[in-house]
Design a protein around this motif. Structure first.
Motif, PDB file in Angstrom:
ATOM      1  N   MET A 114       0.845  -1.187   0.000  1.00 39.81           N
ATOM      2  CA  MET A 114       0.000   0.000   0.000  1.00 39.81           C
ATOM      3  C   MET A 114       0.885   1.243   0.000  1.00 39.81           C
ATOM      4  O   MET A 114       1.731   1.411   0.876  1.00 39.81           O
ATOM      5  CB  MET A 114      -0.923  -0.015   1.226  1.00 39.81           C
ATOM      6  N   LYS A 115       0.702   2.119  -1.004  1.00 42.36           N
ATOM      7  CA  LYS A 115       1.531   3.313  -1.121  1.00 42.36           C
ATOM      8  C   LYS A 115       1.380   4.207   0.102  1.00 42.36           C
ATOM      9  O   LYS A 115       2.354   4.650   0.698  1.00 42.36           O
ATOM     10  CB  LYS A 115       1.150   4.083  -2.383  1.00 42.36           C
ATOM     11  N   ASN A 116       0.141   4.518   0.430  1.00 44.14           N
ATOM     12  CA  ASN A 116      -0.170   5.331   1.599  1.00 44.14           C
ATOM     13  C   ASN A 116      -1.312   4.668   2.349  1.00 44.14           C
ATOM     14  O   ASN A 116      -2.215   4.089   1.734  1.00 44.14           O
ATOM     15  CB  ASN A 116      -0.579   6.749   1.191  1.00 44.14           C
ATOM     16  N   PHE A 117      -1.280   4.763   3.670  1.00 45.54           N
ATOM     17  CA  PHE A 117      -2.316   4.135   4.493  1.00 45.54           C
ATOM     18  C   PHE A 117      -3.509   5.085   4.568  1.00 45.54           C
ATOM     19  O   PHE A 117      -3.771   5.709   5.590  1.00 45.54           O
ATOM     20  CB  PHE A 117      -1.742   3.829   5.876  1.00 45.54           C
ATOM     21  N   VAL A 118      -4.220   5.202   3.443  1.00 50.81           N
ATOM     22  CA  VAL A 118      -5.338   6.134   3.327  1.00 50.81           C
ATOM     23  C   VAL A 118      -6.542   5.401   2.746  1.00 50.81           C
ATOM     24  O   VAL A 118      -6.413   4.342   2.125  1.00 50.81           O
ATOM     25  CB  VAL A 118      -4.973   7.346   2.448  1.00 50.81           C
TER      26      VAL A 118
ATOM     27  N   PHE B 127     -14.672  -2.117   5.425  1.00 47.49           N
ATOM     28  CA  PHE B 127     -14.273  -3.517   5.563  1.00 47.49           C
ATOM     29  C   PHE B 127     -14.680  -4.396   4.380  1.00 47.49           C
ATOM     30  O   PHE B 127     -13.845  -5.156   3.867  1.00 47.49           O
ATOM     31  CB  PHE B 127     -14.803  -4.105   6.872  1.00 47.49           C
ATOM     32  N   PRO B 128     -15.934  -4.361   3.901  1.00 43.64           N
ATOM     33  CA  PRO B 128     -16.266  -5.214   2.750  1.00 43.64           C
ATOM     34  C   PRO B 128     -15.418  -4.896   1.520  1.00 43.64           C
ATOM     35  O   PRO B 128     -15.048  -5.806   0.765  1.00 43.64           O
ATOM     36  CB  PRO B 128     -17.751  -4.909   2.507  1.00 43.64           C
ATOM     37  N   ILE B 129     -15.104  -3.615   1.318  1.00 42.85           N
ATOM     38  CA  ILE B 129     -14.222  -3.239   0.216  1.00 42.85           C
ATOM     39  C   ILE B 129     -12.841  -3.853   0.433  1.00 42.85           C
ATOM     40  O   ILE B 129     -12.226  -4.406  -0.485  1.00 42.85           O
ATOM     41  CB  ILE B 129     -14.105  -1.701   0.120  1.00 42.85           C
ATOM     42  N   TYR B 130     -12.361  -3.785   1.658  1.00 42.36           N
ATOM     43  CA  TYR B 130     -11.028  -4.287   2.007  1.00 42.36           C
ATOM     44  C   TYR B 130     -10.888  -5.782   1.726  1.00 42.36           C
ATOM     45  O   TYR B 130      -9.865  -6.230   1.189  1.00 42.36           O
ATOM     46  CB  TYR B 130     -10.760  -3.984   3.482  1.00 42.36           C
ATOM     47  N   VAL B 131     -11.921  -6.564   2.074  1.00 42.11           N
ATOM     48  CA  VAL B 131     -11.818  -8.020   1.905  1.00 42.11           C
ATOM     49  C   VAL B 131     -12.454  -8.512   0.605  1.00 42.11           C
ATOM     50  O   VAL B 131     -12.438  -9.706   0.320  1.00 42.11           O
ATOM     51  CB  VAL B 131     -12.444  -8.776   3.100  1.00 42.11           C
TER      52      VAL B 131
ATOM     53  N   LEU C 221      -7.816   1.457  -0.289  1.00 40.04           N
ATOM     54  CA  LEU C 221      -8.624   0.240  -0.177  1.00 40.04           C
ATOM     55  C   LEU C 221      -9.358  -0.040  -1.481  1.00 40.04           C
ATOM     56  O   LEU C 221      -9.462  -1.187  -1.919  1.00 40.04           O
ATOM     57  CB  LEU C 221      -9.644   0.379   0.958  1.00 40.04           C
ATOM     58  N   LEU C 222      -9.884   1.023  -2.087  1.00 38.49           N
ATOM     59  CA  LEU C 222     -10.640   0.854  -3.325  1.00 38.49           C
ATOM     60  C   LEU C 222      -9.721   0.464  -4.478  1.00 38.49           C
ATOM     61  O   LEU C 222     -10.083  -0.383  -5.306  1.00 38.49           O
ATOM     62  CB  LEU C 222     -11.400   2.142  -3.651  1.00 38.49           C
TER      63      LEU C 222
END
Length: 372
Positions: free
Chosen positions: A1-5, A233-237, A9-10
């Protein structure tokens, strides 16, 4: 992940699960289609002067447009003010003025109620499928879909400059005394909190366990800590997400059956109303926000509802979630009581009980104190 923003996630979801879907307002969007809408919206807003630090208020129920605003604001570095529609009208206005909303996005559900506010804020966007609906008579007003179509499908130039310690959103609590209190959330705070919460739920066998195979439907509104992290969360997983909009309990039940929803979050009152619906069973539920009566807990267990109770307040996403210890048999009265009140802190969260002088009290199951 480039930046934790948030918008990272998307990006990840589009690469790994492009054909997974979000269901909202009778429509279905793949993650790829959803991303296309988000970047067009972000590009259009950028052309209209929205930049890093611009505060954008959103007054809506849980819909795909509200979710799109999360990621578009993140790409621009704009600050998302999730307007609390449960505040009294004068308190809601106070929150919008206090936080300095420069743009206000309002759904057609709430537009008639906030009509007196139109002159107070310069830029309004009406979130509706009906483009013939009258726009606010203000300096700058748009229909959401028209605004989106003005954008190009390209990432905003400043998206890579958004950092994890930048403010992502602001939420105003109802509070118990005085005026509503505003809480600012950094990108890092929300993402760490979301991962802590759902990591905790994935670790334990019983209750509102999560996985990427669940179909998620949040009843907690996005304005409240982003539906307890369910905006992310649903986007993340890469899981299917169903957004209920204005559906009442009967409508929610229809969505549950049609979309095969298997995981939800809600307050106990909402759980009680769904338990009164025929066929509500075999669903994992995260509940909290008010006392959870033993009668509702028993009714939920009898219906095959696997629930956990969340505790934590608004300063962070959550502090603790109820857990049934491994040595306790799952289908017993003892297990039910553990699920109702047996809190365990989330990973990396420290909790203690203190007396009035601030001294830690013994962990003996009897001593009383305030939670620190």
């Amino acid at each position: 992940m480039k930046n934790f923003v948030v918008h990272q996630l998307l990006y990840h979801a589009v690469i790994t699960h492009p054909e997974q879907v979000i269901v909202s307002d009778g429509k279905q969007f793949t993650f790829r289609q959803f991303y296309s809408r988000v970047v067009k919206l972000a590009d259009s807003l950028s052309k209209h002067g929205v930049k890093k630090g611009t505060v954008i208020g959103v007054l809506d129920v849980n819909t795909h447009r509200f979710l799109e605003m999360h990621f578009a604001c993140s790409m621009l570095g704009a600050v998302l003010h999730t307007i609390n529609f449960r505040l009294a009208p004068e308190q809601m206005v106070y929150s919008m003025v206090h936080t300095g909303d420069e743009w206000v996005f309002v759904s057609d559900v709430f537009a008639p109620a906030v009509k007196p506010l139109f002159p107070k804020f310069p830029n309004w966007v009406l979130m509706s499928d009906n483009r013939e609906q009258s726009l606010p008579e203000t300096r700058s007003a748009f229909h959401y879909e028209d605004l989106l179509e003005q954008g190009e499908e390209k990432e905003p130039a400043g998206a890579a400059q958004v950092k994890e310690n930048d403010i992502f959103s602001i939420f105003y609590t109802t509070g118990t005394t005085g005026k509503p209190k505003g809480i600012q959330y950094k990108h890092k705070t929300l993402l760490y909190g979301t991962l802590q919460l759902f990591h905790h739920l994935a670790l334990h066998k019983y209750g509102a366990r999560v996985s990427s195979r669940n179909v998620y439907m949040p009843l907690i509104p996005f304005f409240h800590i982003h539906a307890w992290g369910m905006a992310f969360f649903p986007i993340y997983v890469g899981a299917k997400l169903v957004l209920p909009g204005t559906a009442d309990p009967a409508g929610q039940m229809a969505l549950i059956q049609k979309e095969k929803v298997s995981w939800m979050n809600m307050v106990p009152t909402q759980l009680q109303m769904l338990l009164d619906q025929k066929g509500f069973s075999n669903i994992n539920v995260l509940t909290g926000g008010s006392p959870f009566a033993s009668g509702i807990a028993q009714k939920a267990q009898d219906a095959g509802v696997n629930f956990s109770l969340i505790y934590g307040g608004s300063d962070q996403l959550a502090t603790a979630i109820s857990v049934v210890p491994e040595e306790v048999e799952p289908d017993t009265a003892e297990a039910l009581e553990w699920r109702r009140v047996g809190m365990r802190p989330l990973p990396l969260v420290e909790v203690s009980l203190r007396d009035k002088s601030g001294n830690e009290v013994p962990h003996d199951g009897k001593s009383l104190g305030a939670v620190w």
